[in-house]
Design an enzyme around this catalytic site. Structure first.
Site, PDB file in Angstrom:
ATOM      1  N   SER A 183       0.791  -1.220   0.000  1.00 34.92           N
ATOM      2  CA  SER A 183       0.000   0.000   0.000  1.00 34.92           C
ATOM      3  C   SER A 183       0.826   1.274   0.000  1.00 34.92           C
ATOM      4  CB  SER A 183      -0.954   0.007   1.199  1.00 34.92           C
ATOM      5  OG  SER A 183      -0.228  -0.084   2.416  1.00 34.92           O
TER       6      SER A 183
ATOM      7  N   HIS B 202      -5.493  -3.630  -2.521  1.00 36.88           N
ATOM      8  CA  HIS B 202      -5.130  -2.536  -3.419  1.00 36.88           C
ATOM      9  C   HIS B 202      -5.010  -3.001  -4.873  1.00 36.88           C
ATOM     10  CE1 HIS B 202      -4.432   0.867  -0.675  1.00 36.88           C
ATOM     11  NE2 HIS B 202      -4.109  -0.055   0.205  1.00 36.88           N
TER      12      HIS B 202
ATOM     13  N   LYS C  78     -12.221  -0.078  -1.420  1.00 45.94           N
ATOM     14  CA  LYS C  78     -11.274   0.650  -2.277  1.00 45.94           C
ATOM     15  C   LYS C  78     -11.837   0.699  -3.701  1.00 45.94           C
ATOM     16  CE  LYS C  78      -7.208  -0.048   0.635  1.00 45.94           C
ATOM     17  NZ  LYS C  78      -7.936  -0.377   1.861  1.00 45.94           N
TER      18      LYS C  78
END
Length: 394
Positions: free
Chosen positions: A182, A210, A241
């Site tokens: 990240s 991610h 996300k």
């Protein structure tokens, strides 16, 4: 609170303030998007995990509303009591199909999923082998289990091999890694990791938070990107996300492992089930991803354009091929001050300092979205150049 504790806490906060490192929450007065309002100021947002730009997608919002109308606001219960609705099982089936796994178990966040993963599976005679730059949720999850703990140097396969050899006397062994790290934005070497796991008879877990939604040929994340489908035993990921940006997460993997977590995973057994609106919105996101997902190509185009422009301007960037572009500043107060100056120039970013990143590795992590335009990116690059030259960084 006694006086001694009060004074200690006041001293810590005062020192953070003096060092220019006190984390302050900026209050948004708009929905999450590539353009947001902070107070009365309209700015371009370059630090959200909103990779596909779906946080304010009207189809996703409507699906969440429809789910709430049908299934209610919340369940007031955990899953095994009276907290499982048909929409939860549908979402688990759809995620399993999307990630090409046997089954999936839902959590209120991926932090909870990672907190749940290790303790039911690993005991005192087992070992967990973790990349040194893994997310805090993996680190915290490992702390909850009694297994022997080994760390290998970041993406260093010789270091991982050494850990595997060192732990050969253990029972179960699990290699744990982020799919995309990240803070650096680099991709784990999953092909090599899976090859070593097969050689040394170890399990593999990947946190793909991610990556899910925008990496890989069809957006199925780093497992697809690296061509290791069927070789990763457990995938954890988030819906907070790229997949809508709200909340919720999961563990997805082989049937026996998911069955184990339904019986033993404490965050699953002792936390309220995922809200119906999150399920409905995430199901719509999966519809969009499986219908062709035009968003991910734009995300990566934007990331490459921003990276190229920043490199040409002379900034020091961490190499990578994801939507995360870390701009290295190294000096912690300067990183915070640069982010503040960029906000004045209409660019919303955050300076990251210890303990979020190692000491001496302060940076501004820029994250690109499918909804950024080339004009937005040029405005951001120009603002970075202006602020950096003012501060003597360039």
């Amino acid at each position: 609170m006694n006086q001694q504790v009060r004074e200690q806490l006041q001293a810590f906060l005062a020192e953070q303030e003096r060092a220019g490192l006190l984390k302050r929450e900026r209050i948004l007065s708009s929905p999450q998007s590539s353009r947001i309002e902070v107070g009365s100021q309209k700015v371009l947002n370059f630090c959200a995990n909103n990779y596909l730009g779906l946080s304010d997608n009207q189809q996703v919002i409507q699906a969440a509303k429809d789910a709430m109308d049908t299934w209610g606001y919340g369940l007031s219960s955990v899953r095994f009591i009276c907290g499982t609705q048909e929409i939860h099982k549908e979402l688990e089936r759809r995620i399993s199909s999307f990630l090409q796994t046997d089954d999936t178990i839902l959590f209120s966040s991926c932090f909870d999923a990672n907190g749940a993963l290790f303790e039911p599976l690993l005991g005192e005679s087992d070992a967990v082998i973790s990349d040194e730059l893994n997310h805090a949720s993996i680190i915290d999850g490992i702390r909850l289990c009694k297994a022997q703990r080994l760390r290998y140097k970041h993406s260093d396969m010789e270091s991982l091999k050494h850990c595997l050899e060192e732990s050969q006397g253990c029972g179960r062994r699990l290699i744990a890694t982020d799919g995309v790290f990240s803070m650096d934005g680099d991709v784990a070497k999953l092909k090599e990791i899976c090859a070593l796991a097969e050689q040394y008879d170890a399990l593999v877990m990947v946190d793909d938070s991610h990556a899910t939604g925008y990496l890989g040929p069809t957006g199925r994340g780093t497992v697809e990107l690296c061509g290791v489908q069927g070789k990763v035993d457990l995938i954890t990921t988030t819906f907070g996300k790229a997949c809508g940006g709200a909340s919720g997460g999961c563990i997805s993997g082989s049937q026996l492992l998911i069955d184990l977590y339904r019986q033993r995973a404490r965050p699953y057994l002792f936390s309220n089930t995922l809200a119906p609106a999150i399920c409905g919105g995430t199901l719509k996101v999966l519809d969009l991803l499986e219908a062709g997902n035009p968003y991910k190509e734009q995300t990566m185009y934007n990331a490459r354009l921003f990276r190229k422009s920043m490199e040409e301007a002379g900034f020091d960037l961490v190499p990578g091929e994801t939507a995360i572009v870390p701009v290295m500043i190294y000096d912690e107060p300067k990183a915070v001050a640069l982010a503040d100056r960029l906000l004045q120039l209409g660019i919303y970013v955050i300076g990251f300092c210890f303990p979020v990143v190692p000491k001496g590795k302060a940076r501004i992590r820029v994250q690109l979205s499918a909804t950024h335009t080339p004009q937005d990116i040029q405005i951001a690059v120009d603002a970075f150049k202006t602020a950096a030259m003012e501060m003597g960084i360039l």
